[in-house]
Write an enzyme that holds these catalytic residues in place. Structure first.
Site, mmCIF file in Angstrom:
data_model
loop_
_atom_site.group_PDB
_atom_site.id
_atom_site.type_symbol
_atom_site.label_atom_id
_atom_site.label_comp_id
_atom_site.label_asym_id
_atom_site.label_seq_id
_atom_site.Cartn_x
_atom_site.Cartn_y
_atom_site.Cartn_z
ATOM 1 N N LEU A 1 23.054 10.869 -14.049
ATOM 2 C CA LEU A 1 24.427 10.548 -14.449
ATOM 3 C C LEU A 1 24.646 9.141 -14.982
ATOM 4 O O LEU A 1 25.709 8.850 -15.524
ATOM 5 C CB LEU A 1 25.376 10.789 -13.263
ATOM 6 C CG LEU A 1 25.269 12.179 -12.619
ATOM 7 C CD1 LEU A 1 26.288 12.324 -11.502
ATOM 8 C CD2 LEU A 1 25.429 13.295 -13.650
ATOM 9 N N LEU B 1 24.407 5.880 -17.442
ATOM 10 C CA LEU B 1 24.197 5.599 -18.861
ATOM 11 C C LEU B 1 22.800 4.991 -19.048
ATOM 12 O O LEU B 1 22.404 4.088 -18.309
ATOM 13 C CB LEU B 1 25.263 4.599 -19.324
ATOM 14 C CG LEU B 1 25.343 4.322 -20.819
ATOM 15 C CD1 LEU B 1 25.806 5.562 -21.570
ATOM 16 C CD2 LEU B 1 26.310 3.159 -21.076
ATOM 17 N N ASN C 1 18.769 15.024 -22.911
ATOM 18 C CA ASN C 1 19.663 15.272 -21.776
ATOM 19 C C ASN C 1 20.182 16.702 -21.855
ATOM 20 O O ASN C 1 20.298 17.263 -22.953
ATOM 21 C CB ASN C 1 20.847 14.299 -21.840
ATOM 22 C CG ASN C 1 21.858 14.525 -20.720
ATOM 23 O OD1 ASN C 1 21.485 14.677 -19.552
ATOM 24 N ND2 ASN C 1 23.139 14.569 -21.059
ATOM 25 N N ASP D 1 26.564 11.248 -23.464
ATOM 26 C CA ASP D 1 26.655 12.604 -24.017
ATOM 27 C C ASP D 1 26.889 12.606 -25.527
ATOM 28 O O ASP D 1 27.676 13.394 -26.046
ATOM 29 C CB ASP D 1 27.805 13.366 -23.326
ATOM 30 C CG ASP D 1 27.598 13.435 -21.826
ATOM 31 O OD1 ASP D 1 26.443 13.534 -21.382
ATOM 32 O OD2 ASP D 1 28.607 13.385 -21.091
ATOM 33 N N GLY E 1 17.852 19.253 -8.433
ATOM 34 C CA GLY E 1 16.579 19.324 -9.134
ATOM 35 C C GLY E 1 16.151 20.724 -9.549
ATOM 36 O O GLY E 1 14.974 20.938 -9.850
ATOM 37 N N SER E 2 17.098 21.643 -9.627
ATOM 38 C CA SER E 2 16.684 23.012 -9.992
ATOM 39 C C SER E 2 16.118 23.058 -11.418
ATOM 40 O O SER E 2 15.153 23.780 -11.685
ATOM 41 C CB SER E 2 17.836 24.012 -9.831
ATOM 42 O OG SER E 2 18.802 23.847 -10.837
ATOM 43 N N ASN E 3 16.685 22.268 -12.312
ATOM 44 C CA ASN E 3 16.135 22.246 -13.683
ATOM 45 C C ASN E 3 14.756 21.598 -13.719
ATOM 46 O O ASN E 3 13.865 22.073 -14.427
ATOM 47 C CB ASN E 3 17.100 21.528 -14.635
ATOM 48 C CG ASN E 3 18.241 22.417 -15.063
ATOM 49 O OD1 ASN E 3 18.069 23.320 -15.878
ATOM 50 N ND2 ASN E 3 19.410 22.205 -14.477
ATOM 51 N N GLU F 1 20.944 27.203 -18.477
ATOM 52 C CA GLU F 1 20.080 26.019 -18.390
ATOM 53 C C GLU F 1 18.648 26.418 -18.026
ATOM 54 O O GLU F 1 17.689 25.974 -18.661
ATOM 55 C CB GLU F 1 20.631 25.034 -17.347
ATOM 56 C CG GLU F 1 21.934 24.396 -17.791
ATOM 57 C CD GLU F 1 22.404 23.270 -16.881
ATOM 58 O OE1 GLU F 1 23.151 22.412 -17.367
ATOM 59 O OE2 GLU F 1 22.045 23.249 -15.690
ATOM 60 N N HIS G 1 23.569 18.859 -20.794
ATOM 61 C CA HIS G 1 24.945 18.700 -20.330
ATOM 62 C C HIS G 1 25.553 20.101 -20.117
ATOM 63 O O HIS G 1 25.380 20.989 -20.958
ATOM 64 C CB HIS G 1 25.772 17.927 -21.363
ATOM 65 C CG HIS G 1 27.135 17.598 -20.851
ATOM 66 N ND1 HIS G 1 27.369 16.578 -19.948
ATOM 67 C CD2 HIS G 1 28.334 18.190 -21.062
ATOM 68 C CE1 HIS G 1 28.658 16.554 -19.646
ATOM 69 N NE2 HIS G 1 29.266 17.512 -20.310
HETATM 70 C C1 GAR Z 1 22.972 20.464 -14.423
HETATM 71 O O1 GAR Z 1 23.941 21.471 -14.504
HETATM 72 C C2 GAR Z 1 23.140 19.488 -15.557
HETATM 73 O O2 GAR Z 1 23.617 20.085 -16.728
HETATM 74 C C3 GAR Z 1 24.160 18.551 -14.984
HETATM 75 O O3 GAR Z 1 23.758 18.368 -13.647
HETATM 76 C C4 GAR Z 1 23.187 19.597 -13.188
HETATM 77 C C5 GAR Z 1 21.910 19.296 -12.440
HETATM 78 O O4 GAR Z 1 21.467 20.432 -11.764
HETATM 79 N N1 GAR Z 1 24.203 17.329 -15.699
HETATM 80 C C6 GAR Z 1 25.336 16.680 -15.956
HETATM 81 O O5 GAR Z 1 26.414 17.053 -15.555
HETATM 82 C C7 GAR Z 1 25.160 15.400 -16.804
HETATM 83 N N2 GAR Z 1 26.421 14.932 -17.257
HETATM 84 P P1 GAR Z 1 20.044 20.461 -11.078
HETATM 85 O O6 GAR Z 1 19.928 19.201 -10.231
HETATM 86 O O7 GAR Z 1 20.072 21.679 -10.225
HETATM 87 O O8 GAR Z 1 19.000 20.533 -12.147
#
Ligand code: GAR
Length: 192
Positions: free
Chosen positions: A89, A91, A106, A149, A16-18, A178, A108
């Site tokens: 992750l 669909l 999304n 994607d 969940g950092s984003n 990101e 990626h």
């Molecule tokens: C992120 O790097 C995002 O791009 C990726 O999961 C990570 C989540 O990080 N998403 C995918 O790979 C989708 N196919 P976070 O939980 O620290 O935000």
């Protein structure tokens, strides 16, 4: 939470950092928005972070997401302006895509269309990038359609992959991009 302020629904199943960066960005810049975080993993660290940030959460199983309207009905009770997949992750099913056209985005961790599709996430992506001796990788923020994607691109940013870079180093560079760009893209779409 006030009802007339629109919601941003964040779907996340990882650390969940984003999600945290997006919510912090809105708070630091005094942009009014309601947030909710939805997860298909009851024990996902993102849910703990949501609690710390005082954000409401909703967790669900595959049936409620893809076979009936439970998740859709949860969203419909809210004034949803934007749905953000941040480390999610599964669909996205047709009922959600059809109800929120050009409102689901999304992120990626690669330069789509390369290194995307079912099963391509997290370290799997970065390991493949290093194994294939790619000279660059990056991030793609895109609208979501019914294919993995696949939707229209909103933003791509890239960086050099150096000959000695490990998958972990590539992951770090991806995360920096990101965190730098995703909150601003979410803001732009939310305010437009
Ligand atoms: C992120 O790097 C995002 O791009 C990726 O999961 C990570 C989540 O990080 N998403 C995918 O790979 C989708 N196919 P976070 O939980 O620290 O935000």
């Amino acid at each position: 939470m006030e009802k007339d302020i629109p919601y941003i629904a964040i779907f996340a199943s990882g650390t969940g950092s984003n999600a945290v960066k997006i919510i912090s960005h809105f708070r630091e810049n005094n942009i009014e928005a309601n947030f909710c975080i939805l997860s298909n993993k009851k024990d996902a660290p993102v849910l703990q972070k949501a609690a710390e940030l005082n954000i409401e959460t909703f967790s669900f199983g595959r049936k409620d997401f893809a076979e009936n309207d439970t998740v859709l009905n949860y969203l419909k009770e809210k004034n949803i302006k934007l749905i953000v997949l941040a480390g999610f992750l599964w669909l996205v099913p047709k009922n959600l895509v059809e109800n929120y056209p050009e409102k689901i985005i999304n992120i990626h961790p690669a330069l789509l269309p390369n290194y995307g599709g079912k099963g391509m996430y997290g370290m799997k992506v970065h390991t493949a990038v290093v194994d294939n001796k790619e000279k660059a990788s990056g991030i793609t923020i895109h609208f979501v359609d019914e294919h993995y994607d696949h939707g229209k691109h909103i933003l791509q940013k890239s960086f050099d992959v150096l000959p000695d870079d490990t998958p972990e180093m590539v992951a770090k560079k991806v995360q920096q991009l990101e965190h730098k760009y995703f909150p601003q893209v979410v803001e732009n779409l939310y305010l437009q």
